[in-house]
Design a protein around this motif. Structure first.
Motif, short mmCIF file in Angstrom:
data_model
loop_
_atom_site.label_atom_id
_atom_site.label_comp_id
_atom_site.label_asym_id
_atom_site.label_seq_id
_atom_site.Cartn_x
_atom_site.Cartn_y
_atom_site.Cartn_z
N GLY A 134 -12.93 -2.37 21.37
CA GLY A 134 -11.95 -2.48 22.57
C GLY A 134 -12.77 -1.07 23.28
O GLY A 134 -12.88 -1.03 24.31
N SER A 135 -13.83 -0.85 22.64
CA SER A 135 -15.11 0.80 23.95
C SER A 135 -14.93 0.40 25.21
O SER A 135 -15.85 -1.21 24.93
CB SER A 135 -15.44 1.15 23.16
N SER A 136 -14.67 0.41 26.22
CA SER A 136 -16.54 0.20 27.36
C SER A 136 -17.68 0.47 26.81
O SER A 136 -18.17 1.40 26.40
CB SER A 136 -15.94 1.04 28.55
N LEU A 137 -17.86 -0.36 27.32
CA LEU A 137 -19.62 -0.35 26.92
C LEU A 137 -20.43 -0.91 27.88
O LEU A 137 -19.82 -1.35 29.14
CB LEU A 137 -20.09 -2.02 25.95
N VAL A 138 -21.60 -0.52 28.11
CA VAL A 138 -22.76 -1.07 29.15
C VAL A 138 -24.11 -1.39 28.90
O VAL A 138 -24.56 -1.90 29.53
CB VAL A 138 -23.36 0.64 29.67
N GLY A 139 -23.91 -1.79 27.61
CA GLY A 139 -25.16 -2.60 26.96
C GLY A 139 -26.04 -2.12 26.26
O GLY A 139 -26.98 -3.07 26.01
N VAL A 140 -26.15 -1.04 25.81
CA VAL A 140 -27.29 -1.02 25.38
C VAL A 140 -27.59 -1.11 24.24
O VAL A 140 -26.64 -1.60 23.11
CB VAL A 140 -26.68 1.17 24.44
N ALA A 141 -28.46 -2.16 23.69
CA ALA A 141 -29.14 -2.66 22.49
C ALA A 141 -30.03 -1.54 21.40
O ALA A 141 -31.28 -0.58 21.98
CB ALA A 141 -29.55 -3.83 23.08
N GLU A 142 -30.20 -2.37 20.17
CA GLU A 142 -30.93 -1.32 19.40
C GLU A 142 -32.52 -2.57 19.79
O GLU A 142 -32.67 -3.25 20.16
CB GLU A 142 -30.27 -1.70 18.09
N GLY A 143 -33.11 -1.15 19.82
CA GLY A 143 -34.71 -1.49 19.94
C GLY A 143 -35.66 -1.17 21.25
O GLY A 143 -36.44 -1.86 21.01
N LEU A 144 -34.28 -1.59 22.26
CA LEU A 144 -34.61 -1.12 23.55
C LEU A 144 -35.07 0.54 24.27
O LEU A 144 -34.43 0.98 23.64
CB LEU A 144 -33.98 -2.15 24.06
N THR A 145 -36.24 0.54 25.39
CA THR A 145 -36.38 2.00 25.17
C THR A 145 -35.55 2.30 26.78
O THR A 145 -35.73 1.68 27.48
CB THR A 145 -37.75 1.72 25.13
N TYR A 146 -34.47 3.17 26.93
CA TYR A 146 -34.43 3.38 28.08
C TYR A 146 -34.27 4.97 28.63
O TYR A 146 -35.06 5.72 27.81
CB TYR A 146 -32.63 3.52 27.66
N ARG A 147 -34.82 5.42 29.99
CA ARG A 147 -35.04 6.59 29.63
C ARG A 147 -33.13 7.11 29.95
O ARG A 147 -32.71 6.48 30.14
CB ARG A 147 -35.64 6.60 31.60
N VAL A 148 -32.94 8.77 28.96
CA VAL A 148 -32.28 9.54 29.43
C VAL A 148 -31.20 8.91 30.75
O VAL A 148 -30.56 8.85 31.09
CB VAL A 148 -32.82 11.14 29.06
N SER A 149 -32.41 8.92 32.42
CA SER A 149 -31.36 9.19 33.56
C SER A 149 -30.73 7.13 33.49
O SER A 149 -29.80 7.04 34.11
CB SER A 149 -32.10 9.03 34.65
N ASP A 150 -30.97 6.45 32.84
CA ASP A 150 -30.31 5.18 32.49
C ASP A 150 -29.53 5.00 31.79
O ASP A 150 -28.39 4.51 32.12
CB ASP A 150 -31.56 4.07 31.71
N LEU A 151 -29.21 6.29 30.79
CA LEU A 151 -27.73 6.35 29.73
C LEU A 151 -27.38 6.77 30.31
O LEU A 151 -25.74 6.25 30.18
CB LEU A 151 -28.37 6.82 28.29
N TRP A 152 -27.39 7.63 31.05
CA TRP A 152 -26.18 8.82 32.52
C TRP A 152 -25.66 7.88 32.93
O TRP A 152 -24.71 7.54 33.13
CB TRP A 152 -26.73 9.74 33.00
N ARG A 153 -26.34 6.71 33.80
CA ARG A 153 -25.62 6.37 34.76
C ARG A 153 -25.20 5.21 33.90
O ARG A 153 -23.58 4.88 34.59
CB ARG A 153 -26.59 5.27 35.25
N GLY A 154 -25.37 4.77 33.03
CA GLY A 154 -24.39 4.03 32.14
C GLY A 154 -22.98 4.39 31.45
O GLY A 154 -21.93 4.32 32.12
N VAL A 155 -23.20 6.18 31.27
CA VAL A 155 -21.61 6.32 31.12
C VAL A 155 -20.62 6.97 32.00
O VAL A 155 -19.44 6.63 31.97
CB VAL A 155 -22.10 8.50 30.30
N PHE A 156 -21.82 6.99 33.52
CA PHE A 156 -20.73 7.34 34.89
C PHE A 156 -20.93 6.30 35.45
O PHE A 156 -19.23 6.46 35.80
CB PHE A 156 -21.80 8.39 35.85
N LEU A 157 -21.06 5.53 35.34
CA LEU A 157 -21.01 4.18 36.68
C LEU A 157 -19.81 3.03 35.83
O LEU A 157 -18.50 2.89 35.96
CB LEU A 157 -21.51 3.33 37.23
#
Length: 393
Positions: A134-157
């Motif tokens: 039931g966690s809130s998710l932004v859609g991070v997917a295995e095998g995809l490459t992200y910048r750390v800044s992308d992940l932080w936007r996923g956390v805050f937004l």
């Protein structure tokens, strides 16, 4: 093809180097980026001892002519001046309650300094293991490459617990993140907080308080990256095949979604919800040169948006009462001090305040920027000899 790390050892090595540098930085030794170094400046009215905020019920010392406090149903709440740390009013400020995703403010304060924003990382399956149902998710997917800044936007937004899990693994691991968050809380003087799940997911024994969450929110606004992320309304998040999709901040007092009117001058910070914690919110707003931070935990009446309306009423009261109410406590009262507070007035970073207030900077900013730069350099050197091609899934 994309370039990926052969292992997370490269990033972990960088994290340890940067963490060591931060520990040695004189301005940030006790608590790192986000530590509030105190108000400074000229003489001020004496602040009551912290015991006053430990008393049950509502604490306020308003002068004549100050509007009455709004009728707030939250189990715990607090209004404070973000610059001075003076608590203008509070209700059961140290009551220990589940914080939900507002705990992500402490996670960001702890992890932001050791992960340069530009690092690119390809997500592994094990980094997404253990995310609560039931966690809130932004859609991070295995095998995809992200910048750390992308992940932080996923956390805050999007309050993405998946993004928190990946960032925690990159910074040393899930348990390590919880341990470091606990130490950070103590250094900031947040003694009500017990960290077990860095993403704020309901876990027996995990608690915080309106006081502690206000401390975290206030400290976060002094970190330019934190202030930028928590004040972002919309962004794009990477998807498969080079695509992206829009994400929108779930803090409705900022975004104005779902019929909630945005609050004028709001600059962040973070909302949360779980079935056990109810709705929680840390919000900061600026008006006429003054910045206030409020915390609202678990309103007892109304629907899911009551938390925003009660925060709105408390902000309105705080701006009306500022300068006309004696403080009932201080957000600095319990903070660990490793050095004398600065003798000159300080201001929020440019990311969080209008241009006219952008001249002042916190002492730790330079140390953190240098450490982050060294960390990024270490990653670059390491990657030069330790990269392998990895197919994009």
């Amino acid at each position: 093809m994309t370039i990926g790390f052969t292992s997370r050892a490269v990033v972990s090595t960088c994290v340890l180097c940067v963490a060591g540098l931060l520990a040695l930085a004189p301005a940030a030794g006790a608590a790192g980026t986000g530590t509030d170094p105190g108000a400074g400046g000229g003489p001020r009215a004496a602040v009551p001892q912290p015991a006053l905020l430990y008393r049950p019920g509502t604490q306020v010392r308003a002068h004549a002519g100050v509007p009455r406090l709004p009728d707030v149903s939250a189990m715990s709440w607090l209004v404070a001046d973000a610059h001075t740390g003076e608590v203008l009013a509070a209700h059961d400020a140290h009551r220990r309650l589940p914080p939900a995703s507002t705990l992500k403010t402490l996670f960001a304060l702890t992890v932001l300094p050791v992960l340069p924003q530009g690092i690119r990382h390809t997500v592994h399956e094990d980094e997404l293991a253990g995310i609560g149902a039931g966690s809130s998710l932004v859609g991070v997917a295995e095998g995809l490459t992200y910048r750390v800044s992308d992940l932080w936007r996923g956390v805050f937004l999007n309050s993405g617990n998946d993004a928190v899990h990946v960032l925690a693994e990159l910074s040393g691991g899930w348990r390590s993140a919880a341990t470091r968050m606990q130490a950070k809380a103590r250094a900031l003087g947040a003694r009500d907080t017990h960290v077990l799940s860095p993403d704020g997911y309901d876990t027996p024994g995990q608690v915080s308080s309106a006081y502690d969450l206000a401390v975290f929110g206030r400290a976060g606004l002094r970190n330019a990256e934190f202030a930028q992320y928590c004040g972002t309304v919309e962004a794009s998040f990477p998807g498969r095949g080079g695509s992206s999709y829009p994400i929108r901040n779930t803090n409705r007092l900022l975004s104005g979604a779902d019929g909630v009117q945005p609050y004028p001058g709001l600059i962040g910070v973070k909302n949360g919800y779980t079935s056990n914690a109810g709705n929680t919110l840390v919000a900061a707003a600026r008006r006429d040169g003054r910045t206030l931070v409020v915390t609202v935990m678990h309103p007892q009446t109304g629907g899911g948006f009551t938390v925003y309306e009660e925060a709105r009423e408390l902000l309105d009261w705080g701006f009306a009462a500022a300068g006309r109410a004696e403080p009932v406590g201080s957000l600095d009262a319990l903070r660990v001090r490793s050095q004398p507070a600065p003798t000159a007035p300080v201001a929020l970073p440019a990311a969080a305040v209008p241009a006219e207030d952008a001249g002042a900077r916190w002492p730790e900013t330079g140390a953190i920027a240098a450490a982050a730069a060294l960390g990024a350099g270490a990653v670059a050197l390491a990657l030069r000899g330790r990269v392998v091609p990895r197919e994009r899934s």
